[in-house]
Design a protein around this motif. Structure first.
Motif, PDB file in Angstrom:
ATOM      1  N   ALA A  38       0.852  -1.186   0.000  1.00 34.27           N
ATOM      2  CA  ALA A  38       0.000   0.000   0.000  1.00 34.27           C
ATOM      3  C   ALA A  38       0.893   1.242   0.000  1.00 34.27           C
ATOM      4  N   PRO A  39       0.364   2.412  -0.421  1.00 38.26           N
ATOM      5  CA  PRO A  39       1.214   3.610  -0.496  1.00 38.26           C
ATOM      6  C   PRO A  39       1.995   3.928   0.784  1.00 38.26           C
ATOM      7  N   VAL A 103      -0.546   2.435   7.645  1.00 40.47           N
ATOM      8  CA  VAL A 103      -0.130   3.686   8.275  1.00 40.47           C
ATOM      9  C   VAL A 103       0.679   3.405   9.539  1.00 40.47           C
ATOM     10  N   GLY A 104       0.266   2.405  10.313  1.00 41.22           N
ATOM     11  CA  GLY A 104       1.030   2.036  11.493  1.00 41.22           C
ATOM     12  C   GLY A 104       2.442   1.603  11.136  1.00 41.22           C
ATOM     13  N   GLY A 192      -1.016  12.639   0.007  1.00 39.18           N
ATOM     14  CA  GLY A 192      -1.511  12.305   1.339  1.00 39.18           C
ATOM     15  C   GLY A 192      -1.577  10.813   1.574  1.00 39.18           C
ATOM     16  N   ALA A 193      -2.023  10.051   0.569  1.00 35.07           N
ATOM     17  CA  ALA A 193      -2.102   8.593   0.719  1.00 35.07           C
ATOM     18  C   ALA A 193      -0.722   8.006   0.976  1.00 35.07           C
ATOM     19  N   GLU A 261     -10.774  10.295  -5.245  1.00 31.25           N
ATOM     20  CA  GLU A 261     -10.252   9.092  -4.595  1.00 31.25           C
ATOM     21  C   GLU A 261      -9.552   9.452  -3.290  1.00 31.25           C
ATOM     22  N   GLY A 262      -9.929   8.764  -2.236  1.00 31.07           N
ATOM     23  CA  GLY A 262      -9.318   8.999  -0.937  1.00 31.07           C
ATOM     24  C   GLY A 262     -10.121   9.895  -0.017  1.00 31.07           C
TER      25      GLY A 262
END
Length: 321
Positions: A38-39, A103-104, A192-193, A261-262
């Protein structure tokens, strides 16, 4: 003098201990990623690759990224989607970065990168001091960030300190043909992603939109002034919140934002100062009640196709009473 490792960390993790460190050439530090790319995970790998240049699993020292590992601890922490753990391998020749979400994992990588603080130029033989840290961390506040000014341009810098929310003007307007448009930069959402930052588009104070959104020549949207009071020289009409045209306009703006998107949250600022409309449909009604009712009706229509989108209503000095 003994290194105080914690001096390198912003923000300071909830629990952190460094008992010792290992000095390892960069070419002997490998990365093994067991999480989908993931990004935010890709960004984490880029951070670690600045000092970890070994051959993955075959490297003498391995940094392992994994989702769901140590889940009993991580899944019960506050704001668990941002929680992470860093633990040394039993052999002393590796570190595991574990989290509940991508994100973690990015936050775990940011913490480790701060602890390592590699030199600007790293080659395979560069000696890297790797702290064998034990970290368990989660944020006390779910959203941390800012809005306005040069905040979008500062995103790469502020996100490294785990500021994770950015509110940005959606620049709601109508184009030359009268079509409702949102003119926010779409690249900001991709950035941001990758950085683990939630981008929240906002529509500015409703009573100021006639000027900034190009509505001054569209009477179907604008409010009727008080017939018993003189118009000030700098008069700008607000919006008639009872007008079917205004309802369609606001709905279209929220829909255009929801289609990006997002986007999961959209914010609208109530009028900064009360701007009542004196048309037959609005006169005598509480103006902020009309604004909120219009926004909620618009949201319900947007949620028919974007059910996960949420509306944030910013209250103001005028709406406080």
């Amino acid at each position: 003098m003994q290194m105080n490792w914690l001096d390198r960390l912003i923000p300071l993790p909830q629990q952190v201990a460094v008992e010792r460190a290992a000095r390892v050439p960069a070419g002997e530090i490998g990365i093994v990623c067991e999480a989908p790319l993931a990004p935010p995970v890709c960004t984490a790998l880029e951070l670690l690759a600045r000092f970890a240049q070994g051959a993955g699993e075959r490297a003498p020292f391995v940094i392992r990224l994994t989702l769901g590992e140590d889940n009993a601890r991580l899944a019960t922490l506050p704001n668990m989607e941002q929680a992470y753990a860093i633990t040394p391998a039993d052999s002393g020749c590796g570190l595991t970065l574990a989290a509940n979400t991508p994100v973690g994992l990015l936050y775990a990588a940011r913490t480790l990168a701060q602890l390592v603080a590699p030199p600007l130029v790293v080659h395979a033989g560069t000696q890297i001091e790797l702290p064998l840290a034990r970290v368990l961390d989660w944020p006390a506040i779910a959203e941390r960030g800012q809005w306005g000014g040069n905040a979008p341009q500062d995103l790469a810098w502020t996100s490294q300190w785990k500021l994770n929310t950015l509110e940005v003007d959606a620049r709601a307007a109508v184009d030359a043909q009268g079509t409702p448009v949102i003119r926010i930069n779409r690249d900001l959402f991709r950035q941001g992603a990758a950085l683990g930052v939630k981008i929240v588009p906002y529509i500015m104070h409703l009573e100021q939109l006639a000027k900034y959104a190009g509505l001054m020549d569209h009477p179907e949207y604008t409010s009727t002034p008080d017939p018993n009071a003189p118009l000030p020289s700098d008069y700008i009409p607000g919006l008639c919140m009872s007008s079917p045209a205004t309802q369609e306009l606001v709905t279209a703006w929220l829909m255009r934002a929801a289609e990006i998107e997002g986007v999961r949250d959209i914010q609208v600022w109530l009028s900064e100062d009360a701007a009542p409309c004196y048309c037959p449909r609005c006169v005598g009604q509480e103006p902020y009640g009309l604004e909120v009712a219009c926004l909620v009706r618009a949201l319900r229509r947007v949620q028919e196709t974007h059910p996960d989108v949420r509306l944030r209503i910013l209250t103001t000095q005028g709406s406080y009473p």
